[in-house]
Design a protein around this motif. Structure first.
Motif, PDB file in Angstrom:
ATOM      1  N   VAL A 235       1.286  -1.012   0.074  1.00 44.14           N
ATOM      2  CA  VAL A 235       0.351   0.016  -0.264  1.00 44.14           C
ATOM      3  C   VAL A 235       1.259   1.501  -0.031  1.00 44.14           C
ATOM      4  O   VAL A 235       1.194   2.402  -0.710  1.00 44.14           O
ATOM      5  CB  VAL A 235      -1.025  -0.231   1.365  1.00 44.14           C
ATOM      6  N   GLU A 236       2.001   1.203   0.668  1.00 47.55           N
ATOM      7  CA  GLU A 236       3.058   2.133   0.380  1.00 47.55           C
ATOM      8  C   GLU A 236       3.325   2.259  -0.560  1.00 47.55           C
ATOM      9  O   GLU A 236       3.609   3.740  -0.500  1.00 47.55           O
ATOM     10  CB  GLU A 236       4.095   1.605   1.477  1.00 47.55           C
ATOM     11  N   ALA A 237       3.853   1.496  -1.140  1.00 49.21           N
ATOM     12  CA  ALA A 237       4.289   2.091  -2.881  1.00 49.21           C
ATOM     13  C   ALA A 237       3.377   2.136  -3.633  1.00 49.21           C
ATOM     14  O   ALA A 237       3.359   3.100  -4.904  1.00 49.21           O
ATOM     15  CB  ALA A 237       4.503   0.556  -3.759  1.00 49.21           C
ATOM     16  N   CYS A 238       1.846   1.930  -3.491  1.00 49.09           N
ATOM     17  CA  CYS A 238       0.697   2.459  -4.239  1.00 49.09           C
ATOM     18  C   CYS A 238       0.592   3.907  -3.497  1.00 49.09           C
ATOM     19  O   CYS A 238       0.082   4.700  -4.235  1.00 49.09           O
ATOM     20  CB  CYS A 238      -0.731   1.506  -3.549  1.00 49.09           C
ATOM     21  N   CYS A 239       0.755   4.654  -2.572  1.00 50.39           N
ATOM     22  CA  CYS A 239       0.966   5.614  -1.890  1.00 50.39           C
ATOM     23  C   CYS A 239       1.738   6.466  -3.163  1.00 50.39           C
ATOM     24  O   CYS A 239       1.953   7.737  -3.732  1.00 50.39           O
ATOM     25  CB  CYS A 239       1.238   6.322  -0.710  1.00 50.39           C
TER      26      CYS A 239
ATOM     27  N   ALA B 203      -1.686  -1.795 -10.077  1.00 51.95           N
ATOM     28  CA  ALA B 203      -1.852  -0.223 -10.443  1.00 51.95           C
ATOM     29  C   ALA B 203      -3.162  -0.245 -10.423  1.00 51.95           C
ATOM     30  O   ALA B 203      -3.673   0.833 -10.275  1.00 51.95           O
ATOM     31  CB  ALA B 203      -2.036  -0.958 -11.428  1.00 51.95           C
ATOM     32  N   PRO B 204      -4.178  -1.468  -9.904  1.00 51.88           N
ATOM     33  CA  PRO B 204      -5.568  -1.011  -9.347  1.00 51.88           C
ATOM     34  C   PRO B 204      -5.565  -0.004  -8.767  1.00 51.88           C
ATOM     35  O   PRO B 204      -6.578   1.215  -8.406  1.00 51.88           O
ATOM     36  CB  PRO B 204      -6.723  -2.475  -9.579  1.00 51.88           C
ATOM     37  N   LEU B 205      -4.942  -0.480  -7.312  1.00 49.67           N
ATOM     38  CA  LEU B 205      -4.910   0.305  -5.940  1.00 49.67           C
ATOM     39  C   LEU B 205      -4.179   0.874  -6.106  1.00 49.67           C
ATOM     40  O   LEU B 205      -4.634   2.987  -5.633  1.00 49.67           O
ATOM     41  CB  LEU B 205      -4.092  -0.613  -4.754  1.00 49.67           C
ATOM     42  N   THR B 206      -3.245   1.443  -7.091  1.00 47.77           N
ATOM     43  CA  THR B 206      -1.778   2.788  -7.722  1.00 47.77           C
ATOM     44  C   THR B 206      -3.447   3.723  -8.218  1.00 47.77           C
ATOM     45  O   THR B 206      -4.076   4.972  -7.166  1.00 47.77           O
ATOM     46  CB  THR B 206      -1.294   2.380  -8.514  1.00 47.77           C
TER      47      THR B 206
ATOM     48  N   SER C 193      -3.060   6.169   5.674  1.00 48.35           N
ATOM     49  CA  SER C 193      -4.112   5.638   6.236  1.00 48.35           C
ATOM     50  C   SER C 193      -4.923   5.272   6.168  1.00 48.35           C
ATOM     51  O   SER C 193      -5.285   4.302   6.325  1.00 48.35           O
ATOM     52  CB  SER C 193      -3.954   5.765   8.198  1.00 48.35           C
ATOM     53  N   ALA C 194      -5.558   6.266   5.070  1.00 46.39           N
ATOM     54  CA  ALA C 194      -6.679   6.729   4.886  1.00 46.39           C
ATOM     55  C   ALA C 194      -6.471   5.255   3.783  1.00 46.39           C
ATOM     56  O   ALA C 194      -7.608   4.838   3.127  1.00 46.39           O
ATOM     57  CB  ALA C 194      -7.648   7.916   4.349  1.00 46.39           C
ATOM     58  N   LEU C 195      -4.944   5.187   3.061  1.00 45.58           N
ATOM     59  CA  LEU C 195      -5.361   4.389   1.577  1.00 45.58           C
ATOM     60  C   LEU C 195      -5.268   2.994   2.156  1.00 45.58           C
ATOM     61  O   LEU C 195      -6.175   2.062   1.523  1.00 45.58           O
ATOM     62  CB  LEU C 195      -4.092   4.263   1.012  1.00 45.58           C
ATOM     63  N   LEU C 196      -5.137   2.020   3.061  1.00 43.91           N
ATOM     64  CA  LEU C 196      -5.081   1.538   4.158  1.00 43.91           C
ATOM     65  C   LEU C 196      -6.253   0.986   4.498  1.00 43.91           C
ATOM     66  O   LEU C 196      -7.121  -0.321   3.943  1.00 43.91           O
ATOM     67  CB  LEU C 196      -4.278   1.147   5.316  1.00 43.91           C
ATOM     68  N   GLU C 197      -7.111   2.155   4.669  1.00 45.78           N
ATOM     69  CA  GLU C 197      -8.312   1.767   5.786  1.00 45.78           C
ATOM     70  C   GLU C 197      -9.375   1.219   3.813  1.00 45.78           C
ATOM     71  O   GLU C 197      -9.881  -0.139   4.154  1.00 45.78           O
ATOM     72  CB  GLU C 197      -9.378   2.885   6.027  1.00 45.78           C
ATOM     73  N   ALA C 198      -9.661   2.594   2.608  1.00 42.53           N
ATOM     74  CA  ALA C 198      -9.598   2.117   1.464  1.00 42.53           C
ATOM     75  C   ALA C 198      -9.852   1.187   0.790  1.00 42.53           C
ATOM     76  O   ALA C 198     -10.443   0.789   0.099  1.00 42.53           O
ATOM     77  CB  ALA C 198      -8.864   3.583   1.234  1.00 42.53           C
ATOM     78  N   ASN C 199      -8.570   0.572   1.129  1.00 40.35           N
ATOM     79  CA  ASN C 199      -8.639  -0.681   0.189  1.00 40.35           C
ATOM     80  C   ASN C 199      -8.713  -2.149   1.442  1.00 40.35           C
ATOM     81  O   ASN C 199      -9.248  -2.175  -0.225  1.00 40.35           O
ATOM     82  CB  ASN C 199      -6.651  -1.128   0.727  1.00 40.35           C
ATOM     83  N   VAL C 200      -8.838  -1.671   2.201  1.00 39.04           N
ATOM     84  CA  VAL C 200      -9.686  -3.240   2.984  1.00 39.04           C
ATOM     85  C   VAL C 200     -11.345  -3.032   2.214  1.00 39.04           C
ATOM     86  O   VAL C 200     -11.649  -4.204   2.180  1.00 39.04           O
ATOM     87  CB  VAL C 200      -9.593  -2.724   3.956  1.00 39.04           C
ATOM     88  N   ARG C 201     -11.522  -1.800   2.257  1.00 37.67           N
ATOM     89  CA  ARG C 201     -13.287  -1.583   1.313  1.00 37.67           C
ATOM     90  C   ARG C 201     -13.536  -2.164   0.359  1.00 37.67           C
ATOM     91  O   ARG C 201     -14.222  -3.090  -0.018  1.00 37.67           O
ATOM     92  CB  ARG C 201     -13.606   0.053   2.122  1.00 37.67           C
ATOM     93  N   MET C 202     -12.673  -1.720  -0.494  1.00 32.55           N
ATOM     94  CA  MET C 202     -12.554  -2.165  -1.797  1.00 32.55           C
ATOM     95  C   MET C 202     -11.796  -3.548  -1.863  1.00 32.55           C
ATOM     96  O   MET C 202     -12.863  -3.739  -2.722  1.00 32.55           O
ATOM     97  CB  MET C 202     -10.632  -1.149  -2.709  1.00 32.55           C
TER      98      MET C 202
END
Length: 182
Positions: free
Chosen positions: A110-114, A133-136, A149-158
């Motif tokens: 997730v950090e790499a996607c950020c 790529a989809p998460l990025t 932090s927001a992307l970590l949570e959004a990733n789980v939701r996605m």
């Protein structure tokens, strides 16, 4: 370059791994005598070595069926993930009741996607970038490139949404309840 099944002489790390496996096998000798496994949970989590599901939940072997990959992704076109889902929910000997998508803090994927979301938009250069790529793209399109932090949570939701949209669950819900958690 040559390769062998087992290096000779075994390295210290390999010797330690084999010794630990032998001790574990002795302590758990009855585990594979059971006719089948019957976990009630499918765990979709990150491959990060710091977050092994049975260790962090203190569950015994056989209680959690697991699918782990970089950044706990569930892609609709990933035959590996779909196969795990089919096996977990449709196999009469498994029939898990709960699917849990689990993220974790300080996730390198997730950090790499950020970081990638903050950089110029360019085609993925390797398999890992294609995987992420989809998460990025999600991070870039939703302004989350600077907020891990927001992307970590959004990733789980996605990923929960991706599981919920699967044909596998649509079929299974016609038969019984299967719960998905993030």
């Amino acid at each position: 370059m040559t390769s062998t099944f087992l290096p000779s002489p075994p390295s210290k790390i390999l010797s330690d791994l084999l010794n630990r496996n032998e001790k574990w096998t002795e302590a758990n000798s009855g585990l594979f005598l059971q006719e089948t496994q019957s976990p009630k949970v499918l765990w979709i989590g990150c491959a990060d070595s710091r977050v092994p599901e049975s260790v962090i939940t203190n569950f015994e072997p056989g209680m959690i069926f697991t699918h782990r990959n970089i950044a706990n992704q569930f892609h609709a076109d990933d035959d590996n993930a779909i196969s795990v889902l089919i096996y977990a929910v449709e196999n009469p000997k498994m029939r898990v009741d709960h699917i849990i998508v689990v993220g974790h803090t300080r996730c390198g994927g997730v950090e790499a996607c950020c970081k990638a979301a903050q950089a110029d938009d360019s085609p993925p250069a390797n398999a890992l970038q294609r995987w992420l790529a989809p998460l990025t793209e999600f991070a870039r399109n939703n302004g989350l490139g600077g907020d891990l932090s927001a992307l970590l949570e959004a990733n789980v939701r996605m990923q929960v949404d991706n599981v919920l949209k699967s044909e596998v669950l649509e079929r299974e819900w016609g038969i019984r309840d299967v719960h998905v958690h993030g």
